[in-house]
Write a protein that holds these residues in place. Structure first.
Motif, mmCIF file in Angstrom:
data_model
loop_
_atom_site.group_PDB
_atom_site.id
_atom_site.type_symbol
_atom_site.label_atom_id
_atom_site.label_comp_id
_atom_site.label_asym_id
_atom_site.label_seq_id
_atom_site.Cartn_x
_atom_site.Cartn_y
_atom_site.Cartn_z
ATOM 1 N N ASP A 57 -86.595 -47.246 -63.261
ATOM 2 C CA ASP A 57 -87.439 -46.054 -63.134
ATOM 3 C C ASP A 57 -88.076 -46.001 -61.750
ATOM 4 O O ASP A 57 -88.136 -44.928 -61.124
ATOM 5 N N SER A 58 -88.568 -47.147 -61.274
ATOM 6 C CA SER A 58 -89.168 -47.200 -59.937
ATOM 7 C C SER A 58 -88.139 -46.861 -58.871
ATOM 8 O O SER A 58 -88.439 -46.147 -57.906
ATOM 9 N N LEU A 59 -86.929 -47.373 -59.054
ATOM 10 C CA LEU A 59 -85.845 -47.104 -58.111
ATOM 11 C C LEU A 59 -85.580 -45.603 -58.013
ATOM 12 O O LEU A 59 -85.491 -45.048 -56.902
ATOM 13 N N GLU A 60 -85.468 -44.952 -59.156
ATOM 14 C CA GLU A 60 -85.186 -43.519 -59.166
ATOM 15 C C GLU A 60 -86.348 -42.719 -58.579
ATOM 16 O O GLU A 60 -86.137 -41.739 -57.857
ATOM 17 N N HIS A 61 -87.583 -43.143 -58.884
ATOM 18 C CA HIS A 61 -88.769 -42.446 -58.363
ATOM 19 C C HIS A 61 -88.828 -42.539 -56.841
ATOM 20 O O HIS A 61 -89.071 -41.536 -56.157
ATOM 21 N N ILE A 62 -88.613 -43.739 -56.311
ATOM 22 C CA ILE A 62 -88.662 -43.924 -54.856
ATOM 23 C C ILE A 62 -87.525 -43.177 -54.182
ATOM 24 O O ILE A 62 -87.695 -42.591 -53.111
ATOM 25 N N GLN A 63 -86.357 -43.174 -54.815
ATOM 26 C CA GLN A 63 -85.214 -42.459 -54.253
ATOM 27 C C GLN A 63 -85.513 -40.966 -54.144
ATOM 28 O O GLN A 63 -85.232 -40.333 -53.117
ATOM 29 N N ASP A 239 -90.549 -47.051 -47.772
ATOM 30 C CA ASP A 239 -89.887 -46.740 -49.042
ATOM 31 C C ASP A 239 -88.453 -47.255 -49.064
ATOM 32 O O ASP A 239 -87.969 -47.719 -50.108
ATOM 33 N N ASN A 240 -87.771 -47.182 -47.951
ATOM 34 C CA ASN A 240 -86.400 -47.704 -47.892
ATOM 35 C C ASN A 240 -86.370 -49.216 -48.116
ATOM 36 O O ASN A 240 -85.464 -49.733 -48.783
ATOM 37 N N ARG A 241 -87.370 -49.917 -47.573
ATOM 38 C CA ARG A 241 -87.436 -51.367 -47.801
ATOM 39 C C ARG A 241 -87.736 -51.672 -49.273
ATOM 40 O O ARG A 241 -87.180 -52.616 -49.844
ATOM 41 N N LYS A 242 -88.618 -50.879 -49.879
ATOM 42 C CA LYS A 242 -88.900 -51.062 -51.306
ATOM 43 C C LYS A 242 -87.644 -50.837 -52.137
ATOM 44 O O LYS A 242 -87.363 -51.561 -53.083
ATOM 45 N N GLU A 244 -84.476 -51.203 -51.220
ATOM 46 C CA GLU A 244 -83.541 -52.319 -51.060
ATOM 47 C C GLU A 244 -84.013 -53.545 -51.818
ATOM 48 O O GLU A 244 -83.202 -54.291 -52.389
ATOM 49 N N SER A 245 -85.322 -53.769 -51.842
ATOM 50 C CA SER A 245 -85.866 -54.919 -52.564
ATOM 51 C C SER A 245 -85.586 -54.802 -54.064
ATOM 52 O O SER A 245 -85.162 -55.771 -54.712
ATOM 53 N N ILE A 246 -85.789 -53.624 -54.633
ATOM 54 C CA ILE A 246 -85.542 -53.418 -56.061
ATOM 55 C C ILE A 246 -84.060 -53.558 -56.376
ATOM 56 O O ILE A 246 -83.680 -54.187 -57.370
ATOM 57 N N ARG A 247 -83.218 -52.994 -55.540
ATOM 58 C CA ARG A 247 -81.776 -53.109 -55.752
ATOM 59 C C ARG A 247 -81.328 -54.563 -55.730
ATOM 60 O O ARG A 247 -80.499 -54.992 -56.551
#
Length: 259
Positions: A57-63, A239-242, A244-247
């Protein structure tokens, strides 16, 4: 006699059956704790799945936020490219640093009489300069449609607040100055009165011309747009670093699951 033998037989059968049950349970190592271990295992798996769902969910929100901010940045960049040709850079040796001002106001600044102007500092911050002929002041107040807003106080120091040849000139900046610029921008089509304050005393006032209001509004808009662009330029890499970290965390978890 027959009844006694039948009773004895039944007691023996009951004892043998109970003993067999005990032997069966005792003969299975860990039988008493296997169900508890399974429950713990199931809970760990549920926790893991919930963790993955939250990360997803966080990944999709940040994207989505990255996509929105990137589009906003493109739009604002186009806007500011359309504004910049109306401004010019002035590098006056009498000032500590240069500034940006609307081309139509280049010959009208520095102010030689009572009035107000706006410019952009080299740090791309809005600065408003007010002048009063025949009086002194440390603050200004703008009023329109029954509402008013005051600046911060700038005490006389010979630099930001200076006096020469009967003219008092004060430069205002910071968040309160930005609010004043926004106030004038919102009331671009309404009468706006500028009052000069020395303590609690009004030492002068003037009604801003339409040209002055438009100049302040356009300068404030440029400063505001630059501030939004700067904020987005800082936010996007974070946000891009976040992302990549989640991925990476999700990928590592998937690898561990297959091992």
């Amino acid at each position: 006699m027959k009844n006694t033998m039948k009773s004895t037989y039944r007691r023996l059968i009951t004892r043998f059956t109970a003993a067999a049950v005990l032997l069966t349970v005792a003969g299975v190592p860990g039988a008493g704790c296997s169900s508890a271990e399974q429950r713990r295992k199931d809970k760990r798996e549920r926790d893991r799945q919930e963790w993955r769902a939250e990360l997803t969910d966080s990944l999709e929100h940040i994207q989505r936020r990255i996509e929105t901010n990137a589009e906003t940045l493109r739009t604002l960049t186009q806007d500011i490219n359309g504004m910049l040709p109306s401004f010019t850079h002035v590098d006056n040796p009498r000032h500590v640093e240069g500034y940006y001002i609307l081309r139509d106001f280049t010959d009208m600044y520095p102010l030689s009489g009572t009035g107000l102007t706006a410019r952009l500092t080299m740090a791309e911050q809005l600065e408003m300069v007010a002048a009063l002929r025949g009086g002194v002041f440390t603050r200004i107040r703008v009023t329109s449609e029954g509402k008013s807003l005051e600046s911060d106080e700038v005490p006389y120091d010979g630099a930001l607040n200076y006096r020469a040849a009967g003219l008092c000139t004060v430069a205002f900046s910071g968040s309160r100055c930005d609010s004043l610029g926004h106030f004038i921008t919102l009331n671009d089509n309404n009468p706006v009165t500028l009052e000069y304050l020395d303590g609690s005393r009004v030492t002068g006032h003037v009604t801003l011309s339409d040209k002055t209001k438009r100049m302040v509004a356009r300068t404030w808009t440029l400063a505001r747009t630059r501030a939004r662009i700067t904020a987005l330029e800082r936010a996007l890499p974070l946000d891009n670093r976040k992302l990549e970290s989640i991925r990476t965390r999700l990928d590592n978890d998937s690898v561990q699951e297959t091992e």
